[in-house]
Write a protein that holds these residues in place. Structure first.
Motif, PDB file in Angstrom:
ATOM      1  N   ARG A 119       0.815  -1.209   0.000  1.00 16.44           N
ATOM      2  CA  ARG A 119       0.000   0.000   0.000  1.00 16.44           C
ATOM      3  C   ARG A 119       0.850   1.260   0.000  1.00 16.44           C
ATOM      4  N   ASN A 120       2.076   1.191   0.436  1.00 18.14           N
ATOM      5  CA  ASN A 120       2.931   2.359   0.533  1.00 18.14           C
ATOM      6  C   ASN A 120       3.709   2.517  -0.774  1.00 18.14           C
ATOM      7  N   PRO A 121       3.468   3.598  -1.545  1.00 16.83           N
ATOM      8  CA  PRO A 121       4.165   3.743  -2.831  1.00 16.83           C
ATOM      9  C   PRO A 121       5.674   3.858  -2.671  1.00 16.83           C
ATOM     10  N   GLU A 122       6.152   4.529  -1.598  1.00 18.04           N
ATOM     11  CA  GLU A 122       7.592   4.669  -1.419  1.00 18.04           C
ATOM     12  C   GLU A 122       8.269   3.315  -1.262  1.00 18.04           C
ATOM     13  N   ARG A 123       7.643   2.434  -0.466  1.00 16.27           N
ATOM     14  CA  ARG A 123       8.221   1.102  -0.287  1.00 16.27           C
ATOM     15  C   ARG A 123       8.219   0.322  -1.608  1.00 16.27           C
ATOM     16  N   ARG A 124       7.164   0.479  -2.360  1.00 14.88           N
ATOM     17  CA  ARG A 124       7.086  -0.226  -3.639  1.00 14.88           C
ATOM     18  C   ARG A 124       8.159   0.259  -4.604  1.00 14.88           C
ATOM     19  N   ILE A 125       8.433   1.567  -4.603  1.00 13.61           N
ATOM     20  CA  ILE A 125       9.460   2.105  -5.494  1.00 13.61           C
ATOM     21  C   ILE A 125      10.844   1.677  -5.035  1.00 13.61           C
ATOM     22  N   GLU A 126      11.045   1.539  -3.738  1.00 15.88           N
ATOM     23  CA  GLU A 126      12.339   1.062  -3.242  1.00 15.88           C
ATOM     24  C   GLU A 126      12.622  -0.357  -3.718  1.00 15.88           C
ATOM     25  N   SER A 127      11.599  -1.186  -3.707  1.00 14.91           N
ATOM     26  CA  SER A 127      11.782  -2.563  -4.156  1.00 14.91           C
ATOM     27  C   SER A 127      11.790  -2.674  -5.679  1.00 14.91           C
ATOM     28  N   ASN A 128      11.061  -1.788  -6.370  1.00 19.44           N
ATOM     29  CA  ASN A 128      11.000  -1.801  -7.834  1.00 19.44           C
ATOM     30  C   ASN A 128      10.949  -0.365  -8.329  1.00 19.44           C
ATOM     31  N   PHE A 135      10.822   0.835 -11.122  1.00 17.57           N
ATOM     32  CA  PHE A 135      10.034   1.005 -12.338  1.00 17.57           C
ATOM     33  C   PHE A 135       8.554   0.656 -12.117  1.00 17.57           C
ATOM     34  N   ASP A 136       8.103   0.747 -10.883  1.00 17.28           N
ATOM     35  CA  ASP A 136       6.689   0.514 -10.579  1.00 17.28           C
ATOM     36  C   ASP A 136       5.897   1.755 -10.997  1.00 17.28           C
ATOM     37  N   VAL A 137       5.313   1.731 -12.173  1.00 20.66           N
ATOM     38  CA  VAL A 137       4.639   2.903 -12.726  1.00 20.66           C
ATOM     39  C   VAL A 137       3.421   3.273 -11.896  1.00 20.66           C
ATOM     40  N   ASP A 138       2.683   2.290 -11.416  1.00 22.10           N
ATOM     41  CA  ASP A 138       1.490   2.586 -10.616  1.00 22.10           C
ATOM     42  C   ASP A 138       1.863   3.312  -9.323  1.00 22.10           C
ATOM     43  N   ALA A 139       2.947   2.901  -8.689  1.00 24.15           N
ATOM     44  CA  ALA A 139       3.378   3.580  -7.466  1.00 24.15           C
ATOM     45  C   ALA A 139       3.808   5.019  -7.765  1.00 24.15           C
ATOM     46  N   TRP A 140       4.502   5.234  -8.860  1.00 25.11           N
ATOM     47  CA  TRP A 140       4.880   6.593  -9.238  1.00 25.11           C
ATOM     48  C   TRP A 140       3.648   7.454  -9.522  1.00 25.11           C
ATOM     49  N   ASN A 141       2.636   6.878 -10.142  1.00 26.09           N
ATOM     50  CA  ASN A 141       1.410   7.640 -10.418  1.00 26.09           C
ATOM     51  C   ASN A 141       0.698   8.038  -9.124  1.00 26.09           C
ATOM     52  N   LEU A 142       0.720   7.149  -8.141  1.00 26.15           N
ATOM     53  CA  LEU A 142       0.111   7.497  -6.852  1.00 26.15           C
ATOM     54  C   LEU A 142       0.856   8.657  -6.196  1.00 26.15           C
ATOM     55  N   GLN A 160      13.967   8.956 -13.825  1.00 25.05           N
ATOM     56  CA  GLN A 160      13.630   7.539 -13.920  1.00 25.05           C
ATOM     57  C   GLN A 160      12.948   7.210 -15.244  1.00 25.05           C
ATOM     58  N   PHE A 161      12.132   8.141 -15.745  1.00 27.25           N
ATOM     59  CA  PHE A 161      11.410   7.936 -17.007  1.00 27.25           C
ATOM     60  C   PHE A 161      11.683   9.130 -17.927  1.00 27.25           C
ATOM     61  N   PRO A 162      12.876   9.216 -18.512  1.00 31.73           N
ATOM     62  CA  PRO A 162      13.252  10.424 -19.260  1.00 31.73           C
ATOM     63  C   PRO A 162      12.518  10.609 -20.576  1.00 31.73           C
TER      64      PRO A 162
END
Length: 736
Positions: free
Chosen positions: A7-16, A18-25, A48-50
């Motif tokens: 549920r935490n976007p920061e944690r998801r981005i740390e593990s991946n 390139f998690d686009v859904d977490a970046w959108n949140l 990250q997404f140039p």
């Protein structure tokens, strides 16, 4: 803890990352905060997404809300030329129109802005609004005097003509506006201009329809992420490649090769916005630019050819400084391109940039650099590269092999090559691949004694563990089988067996497993594939798939007899399954699941208590058909209909031929003439049979032998009614 990280976007981005859904949140959260606090987030996002136009646009719009025009222009300079996203470019045009209205040369600035946008993205299928806004802007420009009015009309007409030659959505609206524009200026001249541009409009409209079907399913808003090999990713890659191949076929039919090249390059640019982590797309785009440049150079368009070369260099630079900064393939292709242009210093700089990346194994780079220096400066300077490679601690043993082969093949010096191998053996004595390369080199030089010495030195070394000596022993046995006598072969085979037993203690060993290598040659085996599996040879060699090589032709799978059932169920008439599992097993790949269900529809195969789904081919066909809800009647009992049709007795009318040439009530000659007449005058004889002219034809059969009346009947009755050819009908009426 796992649920919280999901549920935490920061944690998801740390593990991946390139998690686009977490970046959108996170983007939704940060858009409502002041830009001064969120620049760091936006910078990390576009870093990250140039090549994502959506994220660049969000960054720019957030700056615009705070009236930070200096920062906005800096962002446009960073992304606009490389990210050909239609929404990003529309944002740029809106920015210029809203912020540059107070400057003295506002109209010239806006015209340049529109021209720049049309040059970059004017071929986009969604560029309708840009053309429409440009035309509306030009029409509002005040013109004082006849000369200024003519200049404005020419500028508007030029934009209209460029739009009509571009396949895009809402082209009908532009065509209607263009017709009205020309008619308002000069009605006499309008007819000629409209007729000339009508061809371009019809051609663009046709291509636009084909373009819609070709791009159906493409996700043009997808963000570039490293591929994971999913089915959806593979489908997108397939659709993009199909789209690019379609553009290369020149669907517009243009005779100007430069325009065709521009459209293909723009398609590649659009593909790279979504497939930026696919090196093959970058490479194919660069290769097309090189080929297009050469073609234009041959055609005499030197200026455009040079522009495409510069664009090719820019493409390579974008790749190796952006998403593909660790792709050796693109570095090497870029170096070869610069070598073709005789820019040797640029080639060296490219290789040095790749060698400066610490996390990349530089061995292959040194090998390619040695080959380049050998081609351009000679083998002596290539030795300096080899010296530099030896001093690099990251270098692997392959550079010694490449240097030795260069000395032997280019300098024709076998002694130096052997010294290079000996030098490498001191450093890579624990690498069995290097030992094999050294032994193969000596074997090809017919140095049999030295080859045996190398084998013995490697196999008796304490640095090479027993489990890594297996390949060396196999190659040693193969060597002795080719050049040694039987005594030496048996001696090596005995020592090899001991080494196998030590390396694979958990695997049951027998002499038959090892003796196969003595008699095999290339893909020829002394036993059949089933026999090899029974012996356990494949398991010994670590093969996951059974060997298909046999000493004789493979036997066909039986379809009849007592072994047919075994073959059909996966046994192939042999004992492979018995040897592997201990009992015969059916081929479960053809089984379909049973689903318990009370009520079932006709689309399934019902059995007591449930249903079986249809076969894969039928299921695919059913997925293409409209859903059952689209049919509202009438409903037919198919079984009852088939039963009625099967029980229906069709009447058979048979007429016996009489002696006077009559078939029933009709004359045989008349029947033949009528038949020939039908076949000669109509492509669909049933149309004549259904017409009322057939009745008149039958009434005239009594005196049908008269040639004049027959020819009149052929031209008027049958020809005019039965024939579907308009030309024939007009000729028949003229003859009447």
């Amino acid at each position: 803890m796992s649920g919280f990280s999901i549920r935490n976007p920061e944690r998801r981005i740390e593990s991946n990352p390139f998690d686009v859904d977490a970046w959108n949140l996170l983007l939704r959260e940060h858009q409502s905060r002041p830009i001064d606090q969120e620049r760091e987030f936006y910078e990390s996002l576009v870093t990250q997404f140039p090549n994502s136009g959506r994220y660049w646009r969000a960054y720019i719009e957030h700056e615009l809300r705070s009236k930070n025009f200096v920062e906005v222009e800096a962002l446009f300079q960073r992304c606009l030329a490389n990210v050909l996203n239609i929404d990003l470019w529309k944002c740029y045009i809106v920015y210029v129109s809203e912020t540059k209205g107070t400057i003295e040369k506002y109209r010239e600035t806006m015209a340049k802005t529109f021209d720049f946008a049309l040059e970059k993205i004017g071929m986009d299928v969604l560029a309708f609004s840009i053309y429409q806004d440009y035309i509306a802007f030009l029409k509002k420009v005040p013109a004082i005097g006849q000369y200024a009015e003519n200049q404005r009309i020419t500028a508007v007409r030029r934009v209209y003509q460029k739009a009509l030659a571009t396949p895009m959505h809402n082209l009908d609206t532009i065509w209607a506006d263009y017709c009205a524009f020309e008619k308002n200026i000069n009605m006499t001249l309008a007819e000629k201009l409209i007729a000339e541009r009508g061809k371009d409009y019809q051609n663009s409209r046709r291509v636009e329809k084909d373009l819609q079907s070709m791009t159906r399913g493409l996700n043009r808003q997808a963000v570039s992420v490293p591929p994971k090999g999913t089915a959806s990713e593979s489908k997108q890659v397939e659709l993009w490649k199909k789209y690019i191949a379609w553009e290369k076929t020149n669907p517009l039919g243009t005779e100007e090769y430069g325009q065709l090249a521009r459209r293909v390059v723009y398609t590649y640019e659009q593909a790279l916005l979504s497939l930026g982590y696919y090196p093959d797309i970058w490479y194919e785009a660069a290769m097309f630019l090189q080929e297009a440049s050469q073609t234009l150079d041959e055609k005499g368009d030197v200026k455009l050819a040079q522009a495409l070369k510069v664009e090719c260099i820019g493409l390579y630079e974008r790749a190796i400084t952006g998403l593909m900064k660790e792709s050796k393939l693109l570095y090497f292709a870029y170096a070869d391109f610069q070598e073709e242009q005789k820019k040797f210093d640029a080639v060296k700089e490219i290789y040095n940039r790749l060698l400066a990346i610490e996390q990349i194994n530089p061995t292959l780079t040194y090998v390619q650099l040695m080959r380049f220096i050998r081609r351009t400066e000679g083998p002596n300077n290539a030795r300096l590269v080899f010296k530099r490679a030896r001093e690099d601690k990251r270098t692997g043993y392959q550079v010694f092999v490449a240097a030795a082969h260069m000395e032997y093949n280019c300098m024709k010096d076998a002694d130096v090559a052997i010294r290079v191998f000996k030098l490498g053996l001191k450093k890579y004595e624990n690498e069995p691949e290097f030992g094999l390369a050294y032994a193969d080199f000596l074997s090809n030089m017919n140095e049999d004694n030295n080859t045996r010495v190398v084998f013995e030195r490697i196999l008796t070394s304490s640095k090479l563990p027993a489990d890594r000596q297996i390949r060396i022993w196999d190659r040693f046995l193969d060597f002795e089988s080719c050049v040694g006598d039987l005594a030496s072969i048996l001696k090596v085979e005995k020592r090899r067996k001991i080494a196998y037993e030590e390396a694979q203690k958990d695997l049951g060993m027998n002499h038959s497993m090892l003796v196969i290598d003595r008699y095999k040659f290339m893909d020829l085996m002394p036993c059949s594939g089933d026999q090899l599996r029974l012996i356990g040879y494949d398991a010994l060699k670590g093969n996951d798939t059974p060997s298909t090589s046999t000493s004789s032709n493979p036997k066909p799978v039986p379809t009849r007899g007592p072994q047919a059932a075994s073959a059909i169920m996966g046994g192939a008439g042999g004992h492979a399954d018995v040897a592997r599992y201990g009992f015969p097993r059916p081929d479960i790949s053809q089984m379909i699941p049973f689903k318990p269900r009370v009520n079932c529809t006709a689309s399934f195969h019902p059995v007591p208590g449930g249903v079986y789904p249809p076969p894969p081919a039928a299921a695919h066909l059913m997925s293409l058909l409209p859903p059952p809800t689209c049919f509202i009647g009438p409903f037919v009992n198919v079984e009852a209909l088939c039963s009625v049709l099967s029980q229906t007795q069709l009447p058979s009318l048979q007429y016996d031929k009489s002696e006077n040439g009559m078939i029933g009530p009709m004359n045989e000659a008349d029947v033949k003439k009528d038949l020939y007449q039908l076949l000669a005058t109509t492509s669909d004889p049933s149309a004549v049979v259904r017409s009322s002219a057939l009745a008149d034809l039958k009434r005239k059969r009594g005196d049908s032998d008269e040639e004049d009346e027959y020819s009149h009947l052929q031209s008027s009755t049958i020809g005019s009614i039965g024939s579907r050819d308009a030309y024939k009908r007009r000729m028949n009426k003229k003859n009447e």
